[in-house]
Design a protein around this motif. Structure first.
Motif, PDB file in Angstrom:
ATOM      1  N   GLY A   5     -62.006 -64.370   3.870  1.00 10.66           N
ATOM      2  CA  GLY A   5     -62.343 -65.747   3.536  1.00 10.66           C
ATOM      3  C   GLY A   5     -63.837 -65.964   3.559  1.00 10.66           C
ATOM      4  N   ARG A   6     -64.238 -67.194   3.294  1.00 14.95           N
ATOM      5  CA  ARG A   6     -65.658 -67.555   3.270  1.00 14.95           C
ATOM      6  C   ARG A   6     -66.005 -68.398   4.489  1.00 14.95           C
ATOM      7  N   THR A   8     -67.511 -71.324   6.522  1.00 17.77           N
ATOM      8  CA  THR A   8     -67.698 -72.738   6.205  1.00 17.77           C
ATOM      9  C   THR A   8     -68.982 -73.290   6.814  1.00 17.77           C
ATOM     10  N   SER A  26     -66.587 -70.281  11.475  1.00 22.15           N
ATOM     11  CA  SER A  26     -65.359 -70.786  10.892  1.00 22.15           C
ATOM     12  C   SER A  26     -65.175 -70.181   9.504  1.00 22.15           C
ATOM     13  N   ALA A  28     -62.696 -70.169   5.884  1.00 22.41           N
ATOM     14  CA  ALA A  28     -61.691 -70.833   5.059  1.00 22.41           C
ATOM     15  C   ALA A  28     -61.041 -69.799   4.150  1.00 22.41           C
ATOM     16  N   ASN A  30     -58.438 -69.499   0.932  1.00 24.64           N
ATOM     17  CA  ASN A  30     -57.783 -70.242  -0.136  1.00 24.64           C
ATOM     18  C   ASN A  30     -56.574 -69.463  -0.637  1.00 24.64           C
ATOM     19  N   THR A  44     -55.717 -74.531   1.496  1.00 22.28           N
ATOM     20  CA  THR A  44     -56.793 -73.918   2.270  1.00 22.28           C
ATOM     21  C   THR A  44     -56.415 -73.919   3.743  1.00 22.28           C
ATOM     22  N   THR A  45     -56.590 -72.759   4.378  1.00 22.19           N
ATOM     23  CA  THR A  45     -56.344 -72.625   5.809  1.00 22.19           C
ATOM     24  C   THR A  45     -57.665 -72.309   6.489  1.00 22.19           C
ATOM     25  N   TYR A  46     -57.964 -73.001   7.572  1.00 21.41           N
ATOM     26  CA  TYR A  46     -59.213 -72.808   8.306  1.00 21.41           C
ATOM     27  C   TYR A  46     -58.943 -72.094   9.624  1.00 21.41           C
ATOM     28  N   ASP A  48     -60.980 -70.996  13.238  1.00 17.52           N
ATOM     29  CA  ASP A  48     -62.147 -70.928  14.115  1.00 17.52           C
ATOM     30  C   ASP A  48     -62.172 -69.505  14.642  1.00 17.52           C
ATOM     31  N   LYS A  63     -73.257 -69.582   5.931  1.00 13.08           N
ATOM     32  CA  LYS A  63     -72.324 -70.382   5.140  1.00 13.08           C
ATOM     33  C   LYS A  63     -72.159 -69.780   3.743  1.00 13.08           C
ATOM     34  N   ASN A  88     -55.198 -76.073  16.056  1.00 13.77           N
ATOM     35  CA  ASN A  88     -56.018 -75.228  15.197  1.00 13.77           C
ATOM     36  C   ASN A  88     -55.633 -73.774  15.401  1.00 13.77           C
TER      37      ASN A  88
END
Length: 130
Positions: A5-6, A8, A26, A28, A30, A44-46, A48, A63, A88
């Protein structure tokens, strides 16, 4: 478990009360699918994330950077001060692979491109040494 993921936000280095340092960031992820009506649904799932092995990695975790993480997932639930239930996903990373795309890489690419343009615009000298 592996996730890709990327970031955030830029990674932060924090020191615990036991004087250990941890890198927090963090990510994200997709995902997309089509529902029964054929409409494209994006989800989208986040996560930590934390990384305890070395704080040097924080320099490249900016970022927008695409990262591949290996580690384990845990879920956390709590009640906020206003009484609202919160939850979370936490990811404890054991390995991190950067695939680029963050702010620092983009800035470096822009600087390199500016230097190339300066070299291309320079005219050859009038006096030849022979």
């Amino acid at each position: 478990m592996n996730i890709i993921g990327r970031l955030t936000r830029d990674a932060e280095v924090r020191t615990t009360s036991q004087e250990k340092q941890v890198v927090n960031f963090s990510v994200a992820i997709n995902d997309g699918y089509r529902n029964k009506q054929g409409e494209r649904i994006e989800q989208t799932t986040y996560f930590d994330c934390s990384y305890w092995i070395s704080t040097k990695v924080a320099k490249i975790l900016t970022k927008g950077t695409l990262v591949e993480l290996t580690g384990r997932v845990s879920a956390r639930a709590w009640t906020a001060n206003n009484g609202e239930l919160k939850a979370n996903l936490n990811f404890l990373a054991s390995t991190i692979k950067s695939h680029g795309g963050g702010k620092k890489i983009e800035n470096l690419q822009a600087i390199t491109e500016q230097q190339k343009n300066k070299v291309a615009k320079q005219e050859p000298p009038d006096d030849l040494p022979f």
